[in-house]
Design a protein around this motif. Structure first.
Motif, PDB file in Angstrom:
ATOM      1  N   GLY A 107       4.046  10.437  -6.395  1.00  0.00           N
ATOM      2  CA  GLY A 107       5.085  10.880  -7.317  1.00  0.00           C
ATOM      3  C   GLY A 107       4.505  11.302  -8.651  1.00  0.00           C
ATOM      4  O   GLY A 107       4.939  12.299  -9.247  1.00  0.00           O
ATOM      5  N   GLY A 108       3.502  10.554  -9.133  1.00  0.00           N
ATOM      6  CA  GLY A 108       2.856  10.930 -10.390  1.00  0.00           C
ATOM      7  C   GLY A 108       2.131  12.249 -10.288  1.00  0.00           C
ATOM      8  O   GLY A 108       2.196  13.094 -11.192  1.00  0.00           O
ATOM      9  N   LYS A 166       2.993  15.838 -12.327  1.00  0.00           N
ATOM     10  CA  LYS A 166       2.023  16.633 -13.096  1.00  0.00           C
ATOM     11  C   LYS A 166       1.951  18.065 -12.570  1.00  0.00           C
ATOM     12  O   LYS A 166       1.813  19.016 -13.340  1.00  0.00           O
ATOM     13  CB  LYS A 166       0.646  15.973 -13.010  1.00  0.00           C
ATOM     14  N   LEU A 167       2.038  18.189 -11.249  1.00  0.00           N
ATOM     15  CA  LEU A 167       2.020  19.530 -10.657  1.00  0.00           C
ATOM     16  C   LEU A 167       3.213  20.357 -11.116  1.00  0.00           C
ATOM     17  O   LEU A 167       3.073  21.525 -11.489  1.00  0.00           O
ATOM     18  CB  LEU A 167       2.003  19.415  -9.133  1.00  0.00           C
ATOM     19  N   LEU A 168       4.397  19.743 -11.107  1.00  0.00           N
ATOM     20  CA  LEU A 168       5.598  20.466 -11.539  1.00  0.00           C
ATOM     21  C   LEU A 168       5.561  20.779 -13.027  1.00  0.00           C
ATOM     22  O   LEU A 168       6.104  21.787 -13.477  1.00  0.00           O
ATOM     23  CB  LEU A 168       6.843  19.651 -11.202  1.00  0.00           C
ATOM     24  N   ILE A 203       0.844  -1.209   0.000  1.00  0.00           N
ATOM     25  CA  ILE A 203       0.000   0.000   0.000  1.00  0.00           C
ATOM     26  C   ILE A 203       0.868   1.244   0.000  1.00  0.00           C
ATOM     27  O   ILE A 203       0.610   2.206  -0.748  1.00  0.00           O
ATOM     28  CB  ILE A 203      -0.938  -0.013   1.221  1.00  0.00           C
ATOM     29  N   ARG A 204       1.930   1.224   0.851  1.00  0.00           N
ATOM     30  CA  ARG A 204       2.825   2.390   0.902  1.00  0.00           C
ATOM     31  C   ARG A 204       3.477   2.633  -0.440  1.00  0.00           C
ATOM     32  O   ARG A 204       3.546   3.773  -0.924  1.00  0.00           O
ATOM     33  CB  ARG A 204       3.890   2.209   1.979  1.00  0.00           C
ATOM     34  N   ALA A 205       3.997   1.571  -1.060  1.00  0.00           N
ATOM     35  CA  ALA A 205       4.657   1.712  -2.363  1.00  0.00           C
ATOM     36  C   ALA A 205       3.697   2.274  -3.406  1.00  0.00           C
ATOM     37  O   ALA A 205       4.060   3.133  -4.219  1.00  0.00           O
ATOM     38  CB  ALA A 205       5.213   0.359  -2.809  1.00  0.00           C
ATOM     39  N   GLY A 206       2.434   1.783  -3.360  1.00  0.00           N
ATOM     40  CA  GLY A 206       1.446   2.287  -4.316  1.00  0.00           C
ATOM     41  C   GLY A 206       1.125   3.748  -4.097  1.00  0.00           C
ATOM     42  O   GLY A 206       1.013   4.530  -5.046  1.00  0.00           O
ATOM     43  N   LEU A 207       1.009   4.147  -2.833  1.00  0.00           N
ATOM     44  CA  LEU A 207       0.712   5.546  -2.522  1.00  0.00           C
ATOM     45  C   LEU A 207       1.870   6.460  -2.899  1.00  0.00           C
ATOM     46  O   LEU A 207       1.658   7.584  -3.373  1.00  0.00           O
ATOM     47  CB  LEU A 207       0.379   5.690  -1.035  1.00  0.00           C
ATOM     48  N   GLY A 256       9.638   9.643  -4.305  1.00  0.00           N
ATOM     49  CA  GLY A 256      10.272   8.856  -5.349  1.00  0.00           C
ATOM     50  C   GLY A 256      10.787   9.741  -6.463  1.00  0.00           C
ATOM     51  O   GLY A 256      10.674  10.972  -6.417  1.00  0.00           O
ATOM     52  N   PRO A 257      11.366   9.136  -7.510  1.00  0.00           N
ATOM     53  CA  PRO A 257      11.929   9.935  -8.601  1.00  0.00           C
ATOM     54  C   PRO A 257      10.854  10.629  -9.427  1.00  0.00           C
ATOM     55  O   PRO A 257       9.783  10.078  -9.673  1.00  0.00           O
ATOM     56  CB  PRO A 257      12.693   8.895  -9.437  1.00  0.00           C
ATOM     57  N   VAL A 258      11.147  11.875  -9.828  1.00  0.00           N
ATOM     58  CA  VAL A 258      10.252  12.673 -10.656  1.00  0.00           C
ATOM     59  C   VAL A 258      11.076  13.271 -11.792  1.00  0.00           C
ATOM     60  O   VAL A 258      12.195  13.744 -11.572  1.00  0.00           O
ATOM     61  CB  VAL A 258       9.598  13.805  -9.841  1.00  0.00           C
ATOM     62  N   THR A 259      10.532  13.230 -13.005  1.00  0.00           N
ATOM     63  CA  THR A 259      11.200  13.844 -14.149  1.00  0.00           C
ATOM     64  C   THR A 259      10.615  15.223 -14.389  1.00  0.00           C
ATOM     65  O   THR A 259       9.393  15.370 -14.555  1.00  0.00           O
ATOM     66  CB  THR A 259      11.048  12.980 -15.412  1.00  0.00           C
ATOM     67  N   LEU A 260      11.472  16.209 -14.384  1.00  0.00           N
ATOM     68  CA  LEU A 260      11.059  17.598 -14.570  1.00  0.00           C
ATOM     69  C   LEU A 260      11.502  18.062 -15.951  1.00  0.00           C
ATOM     70  O   LEU A 260      12.682  18.029 -16.283  1.00  0.00           O
ATOM     71  CB  LEU A 260      11.694  18.480 -13.491  1.00  0.00           C
TER      72      LEU A 260
END
Length: 417
Positions: A11-12, A16-18, A2-6, A52-56
């Protein structure tokens, strides 16, 4: 699961926010060096965050004169020249300051689900600590030059203490090269880090002993020479209200460099030799005379401890001078007795206690162990001075409680008129 999914979902959402602001600020933007950089398109940057990792994907500009590029969006996010978000970097700093780097990496993965290599944990923490130390020293230079004037604490405490000490940190052979040490081969294996702990006191307990104000400690430390450290101590004293409190006291173990700083930077302060260290020297003095004292050694020591508690250094000297000594024994005794004669004005313990003052430097002694020893002197550790200085800076920040927040508040300092 559950934690990994959240975390993945968060992160997704963060990505999108960034992505809503790609950082385009026009065809030309200041490059930071007096020129203008031109918009050159969009580039991706991978950032590790607490989710987690985010691509900007952000605007990229290039300065022809300087020959380098920049992304205005990175600066706005606090990620210029970094691949960690500020939040993750702060988590990493806490973990790496608390435990060895390998364990810190494990804690981040176990507790936060963030995977970082041990080397990355180390590099990020040392970079943060170095930046912290540099900022503190820059601020200290401005304070001592009176270009930055901290306003006095409110409410103003009655008494302010500065406890000063030094302790060793094991370093690499290169860092210790050419330095004399205490080992059998005469080679140094440690470098001394100097610490100062400032705290306040307003009250006495029911038995008349001073009580340190809760959460009032701030800690500074450096590997720099005593002269440089003295400037840091002076700046911290000014920041903590040394120019305004009724009673300023400097506590130390008797080392000459401590009193040099105290006399030079705070000539108005009361100087006190830590009573515990003085008692240790009195025990050593007794051992140098025990072959003459015989069965009366314990009684003699008890009487001298009573002299010390009353600040009667003349009585200690008179009791020692009764015994004729020569050679090595005389040299040993004279050395220990010299400690008391040199520091006699700083050993007026009965008078100090009558004024409600602390007579022990246990605060800084207690800081040396948790700030330095517990993290930097574990088995097999060998540090560079820069690396140790950075981690100590992070640990000093943790130990300084609320004061690091207070001193950075805009209304607590002002530019010099």
């Amino acid at each position: 699961m559950i934690r990994a999914g959240l975390l993945k979902l968060g992160g997704g959402m963060l990505g999108k926010l960034l992505a809503a602001d790609r950082g385009h600020r026009g065809q030309r933007v200041p490059c930071g060096h007096g020129h203008e950089a031109e918009f050159a398109g969009y580039r991706d940057k991978d950032i590790d965050t607490v989710l987690g990792p985010v691509t900007l994907n952000r605007a990229w500009c290039h300065c022809q004169q300087c020959g380098h590029g920049l992304a205005p969006r990175d600066a706005g996010l606090g990620a210029s020249g970094a691949s960690m978000s500020p939040g993750l970097a702060a988590m990493n700093d806490k973990a790496a300051a608390a435990v060895p780097f390998a364990r810190a990496a494990g804690l981040l993965e176990d507790l936060a689900g963030v995977r970082l290599t041990v080397k990355r944990v180390e590099r990020s923490a040392e970079a943060s600590g170095a930046a912290r130390a540099a900022a503190d020293r820059d601020r200290a230079a401005l304070i001592t030059a009176r270009k930055l004037v901290p306003l006095p604490p409110s409410p103003l405490p009655d008494k302010l203490y500065a406890c000063i000490d030094g302790t060793g940190v094991p370093v690499t052979a290169r860092e210790a090269a050419g330095r004399a040490g205490k080992g059998a081969d005469g080679r140094a294996r440690t470098r001394e880090v100097k610490l100062a702990v400032f705290f306040t006191q307003d009250k006495l307990d029911k038995d008349g002993y001073p009580v340190r104000d809760r959460a009032s400690a701030s800690v500074i430390a450096t590997f720099e020479p005593a002269a440089t450290f003295g400037n840091l101590v002076k700046a911290e004293g000014i920041r903590r209200g040394a120019d305004h409190v009724r009673q300023l006291t400097v506590l130390g173990d008797g080392a000459a460099w401590i009193w040099g700083i105290a006399t030079d930077k705070f000539p108005e302060a009361t100087q006190v030799v830590d009573l515990y260290h003085a008692r240790e020297h009195l025990h050593a003095l007794t051992r140098s005379l025990e072959f003459l004292l015989g069965d009366h050694k314990d009684d003699w020591l008890a009487a001298r401890l009573d002299d010390l508690d009353h600040g009667d250094i003349d009585g200690i000297e008179a009791a020692v001078r009764k015994y004729p000594l020569e050679g090595v024994r005389k040299d040993e005794t004279d050395k220990e007795l010299g400690y008391f004669l040199t520091n006699a004005p700083r050993m007026r313990y009965k008078w100090f206690r009558s004024r409600g003052l602390f007579v022990g430097s246990g605060v800084v002694e207690a800081s040396c162990k948790p700030i330095v020893a517990q993290r930097l002197t574990n088995s097999g550790m060998r540090w560079t001075v820069a690396g140790a200085d950075a981690i100590i800076a992070l640990r000093c920040r943790e130990a300084s409680t609320q004061w690091e927040t207070i001193c950075r508040a805009p209304h607590d300092q002002t530019g010099a008129a």
